[in-house]
Enzyme design. Structure first.
Site, PDB file in Angstrom:
ATOM      1  N   SER A 178       1.459 -22.949 -23.926  1.00 22.21           N
ATOM      2  CA  SER A 178       1.699 -24.144 -23.104  1.00 22.21           C
ATOM      3  C   SER A 178       2.643 -23.772 -21.972  1.00 22.21           C
ATOM      4  O   SER A 178       3.379 -22.785 -22.076  1.00 22.21           O
ATOM      5  CB  SER A 178       2.345 -25.227 -23.979  1.00 22.21           C
ATOM      6  N   TYR A 191       9.049 -27.934 -29.981  1.00 20.19           N
ATOM      7  CA  TYR A 191       7.745 -27.553 -29.424  1.00 20.19           C
ATOM      8  C   TYR A 191       7.901 -26.387 -28.442  1.00 20.19           C
ATOM      9  O   TYR A 191       7.176 -25.391 -28.532  1.00 20.19           O
ATOM     10  CB  TYR A 191       7.126 -28.766 -28.727  1.00 20.19           C
TER      11      TYR A 191
HETATM   12  N1  LIG Z   1      -2.640 -31.661 -24.860  1.00 20.89           N
HETATM   13  C1  LIG Z   1      -1.741 -31.083 -24.059  1.00 20.89           C
HETATM   14  O1  LIG Z   1      -1.134 -31.723 -23.181  1.00 20.89           O
HETATM   15  C2  LIG Z   1      -1.450 -29.620 -24.204  1.00 20.89           C
HETATM   16  C3  LIG Z   1      -0.780 -28.967 -23.162  1.00 20.89           C
HETATM   17  C4  LIG Z   1      -0.518 -27.603 -23.280  1.00 20.89           C
HETATM   18  C5  LIG Z   1      -0.894 -26.939 -24.434  1.00 20.89           C
HETATM   19  N2  LIG Z   1      -1.534 -27.593 -25.433  1.00 20.89           N
HETATM   20  C6  LIG Z   1      -1.903 -26.850 -26.630  1.00 20.89           C
HETATM   21  O2  LIG Z   1      -3.306 -26.770 -26.699  1.00 20.89           O
HETATM   22  C7  LIG Z   1      -3.707 -26.658 -28.074  1.00 20.89           C
HETATM   23  C8  LIG Z   1      -4.787 -27.682 -28.365  1.00 20.89           C
HETATM   24  O3  LIG Z   1      -4.243 -28.971 -28.149  1.00 20.89           O
HETATM   25  P1  LIG Z   1      -5.115 -30.298 -27.994  1.00 20.89           P
HETATM   26  O4  LIG Z   1      -4.552 -31.030 -26.843  1.00 20.89           O
HETATM   27  O5  LIG Z   1      -6.545 -29.951 -28.038  1.00 20.89           O
HETATM   28  O6  LIG Z   1      -4.638 -31.065 -29.319  1.00 20.89           O
HETATM   29  P2  LIG Z   1      -5.482 -31.859 -30.416  1.00 20.89           P
HETATM   30  O7  LIG Z   1      -4.472 -32.619 -31.175  1.00 20.89           O
HETATM   31  O8  LIG Z   1      -6.594 -32.600 -29.769  1.00 20.89           O
HETATM   32  O9  LIG Z   1      -6.113 -30.718 -31.311  1.00 20.89           O
HETATM   33  C9  LIG Z   1      -5.342 -29.931 -32.170  1.00 20.89           C
HETATM   34  C10 LIG Z   1      -6.183 -29.592 -33.381  1.00 20.89           C
HETATM   35  O10 LIG Z   1      -5.398 -28.727 -34.230  1.00 20.89           O
HETATM   36  C11 LIG Z   1      -5.573 -29.166 -35.554  1.00 20.89           C
HETATM   37  N3  LIG Z   1      -4.437 -28.779 -36.372  1.00 20.89           N
HETATM   38  C12 LIG Z   1      -3.189 -29.317 -36.364  1.00 20.89           C
HETATM   39  N4  LIG Z   1      -2.436 -28.776 -37.312  1.00 20.89           N
HETATM   40  C13 LIG Z   1      -3.210 -27.882 -37.976  1.00 20.89           C
HETATM   41  C14 LIG Z   1      -3.003 -27.030 -39.084  1.00 20.89           C
HETATM   42  N5  LIG Z   1      -1.819 -26.992 -39.722  1.00 20.89           N
HETATM   43  N6  LIG Z   1      -4.020 -26.244 -39.495  1.00 20.89           N
HETATM   44  C15 LIG Z   1      -5.221 -26.287 -38.853  1.00 20.89           C
HETATM   45  N7  LIG Z   1      -5.476 -27.084 -37.817  1.00 20.89           N
HETATM   46  C16 LIG Z   1      -4.484 -27.883 -37.380  1.00 20.89           C
HETATM   47  C17 LIG Z   1      -5.718 -30.672 -35.470  1.00 20.89           C
HETATM   48  O11 LIG Z   1      -6.349 -31.200 -36.622  1.00 20.89           O
HETATM   49  C18 LIG Z   1      -6.563 -30.829 -34.215  1.00 20.89           C
HETATM   50  O12 LIG Z   1      -7.947 -30.827 -34.520  1.00 20.89           O
HETATM   51  C19 LIG Z   1      -2.442 -26.864 -28.898  1.00 20.89           C
HETATM   52  O13 LIG Z   1      -1.934 -25.614 -29.298  1.00 20.89           O
HETATM   53  C20 LIG Z   1      -1.499 -27.519 -27.926  1.00 20.89           C
HETATM   54  O14 LIG Z   1      -0.154 -27.273 -28.263  1.00 20.89           O
HETATM   55  C21 LIG Z   1      -1.831 -28.922 -25.342  1.00 20.89           C
END
Ligand SMILES: NC(=O)c1ccc[n+]([C@@H]2O[C@H](COP(=O)([O-])OP(=O)(O)OC[C@H]3O[C@@H](n4cnc5c(N)ncnc54)[C@H](O)[C@@H]3O)[C@@H](O)[C@H]2O)c1
Ligand SMILES: *[C@@H]1O[C@H](CO)[C@@H](O)[C@H](O)[C@H]1NC(C)=O
Length: 309
Positions: A178, A191
């Protein structure tokens, strides 16, 4: 004993290489991905957190590239939905219900994947969670969990899949970190720490692979700003014209491109490259003024996140 000339020569060689790779990067920036893309058809791709958001979209992108998919998520129903969509596109898919915060689950699921689908060619560490509270309000259990999912799970999956990549000198490790892994944000201490950890792990791993001479094993670390997947629901963007939240489809497309180009580092949007440079150059108080102006001090004030978790 080395003469002065040897020292001068060594410096000249370094300067030459720096300039060479700099020029190479500039030239490659203009080469379209379609020209330089590696062929990943038929390769096995493992994606953690495939049941939602970026993980799901990546699964579908890899499916269009005719990859075989191993989908991991702690949420089986979300994972199943992704599998159905990918199968609809003709992909070979296996789903695994795995809590990546549990090292033993990671190891046992990893050996299941290898026996059912063979060696993993591309490992995508994407699962992530966020507490979304000021540090002193973060429950200890959530701090533990955040580090386990966002950082330590990367250790265990890499331990499980890297050895086979090394012995075949073939593979790719993708870390979805991120922009919060590059710049601190008020209300995101646990985070940010976990994402800084993921970024540091990727960078060290890349150096180790280089030292081992394994030029067939690649790494990509992804540092996006806010993405409208629901994970950061409620967060306010201060100046949308300057720095807006990203569309998930754009992010997943850019990630695939970076993988196909063997690009080591991907920051989205590009404006954040300038922020990174300024952070390195300017005194700390100046950086505070800039991040405050961009809204980093109050971004999390209106955070809701995913209601269920
Ligand atoms: N959404 C944002 O603004 C953003 C920004 C920068 C980075 N990210 C990163 O991108 C990645 C994806 O995020 P997203 O926005 O698609 O989130 P999301 O919540 O839509 O998806 C995350 C997925 O990870 C799964 N997950 C959570 N804990 C878990 C565990 N212990 N074991 C297995 N699976 C698990 C959840 O069930 C979910 O399906 C993450 O690493 C997040 O930190 C997100
Ligand atoms: C699991 O995924 C389903 C289907 O996408 C979703 O409706 C549900 O909210 C998710 N559960 C959790 C706990 O995230």
């Amino acid at each position: 004993m080395g003469s002065v000339w040897d020292d001068v020569k060594a410096v000249l060689v370094v300067v030459y290489h720096v300039l060479y790779y700099w020029l190479e990067a500039i030239v490659l920036a203009f080469v379209p991905t379609s020209v330089m893309a590696k062929d990943i058809a038929g390769q096995t791709v493992l994606i953690t957190g495939a049941g939602s958001g970026i993980g799901r979209l990546l699964a579908l992108e890899f499916a269009t590239h005719n990859c075989r998919l191993a989908l991991w998520d702690v949420n089986s129903s979300g994972n199943q939905e992704t599998a159905l969509l990918a199968k609809g596109m003709g992909a070979t898919v296996r789903t695994y219900t795995v809590d990546v915060s549990d090292r033993e689950q990671v190891y046992s699921a990893a050996s299941k994947v290898t026996s059912e689908l063979g060696h993993v060619d591309i490992l995508v560490n994407n699962a992530g969670i966020v507490t979304g509270q000021k540090f002193l309000d973060c429950p200890d259990s959530m701090i533990d969990k955040t580090m386990q999912v966002n950082t330590m799970a990367h250790f265990w999956t890499v331990k499980a899949f890297l050895p086979a990549m090394l012995s075949r000198n073939h593979g790719h490790v993708v870390s979805v970190a991120s922009s919060a892994g590059l710049l601190g944000v008020t209300g995101l201490a646990d985070y940010c720490s976990s994402k800084f950890g993921a970024v540091g792990f990727d960078e060290s791993l890349r150096f180790e692979l280089k030292a081992l001479g394994k030029d067939g094993v690649h790494t990509t670390v992804v540092c996006p700003y806010l993405i409208s997947t629901g994970m950061f629901d409620g967060c306010q963007v201060k100046f949308p014209w300057l720095l807006n939240s990203l569309e998930p489809e754009v992010v997943s497309e850019e990630i695939i491109k970076a993988v196909l180009r063997n690009q080591e580092f991907l920051i989205l949007p590009r404006l954040l490259y300038i922020f990174m440079a300024l952070k390195g150059l300017l005194p700390v108080k100046c950086v505070h003024v800039l991040s405050d102006y961009m809204g980093a001090s109050h971004m999390m004030d209106t955070f809701k996140g995913r209601k269920s978790s």
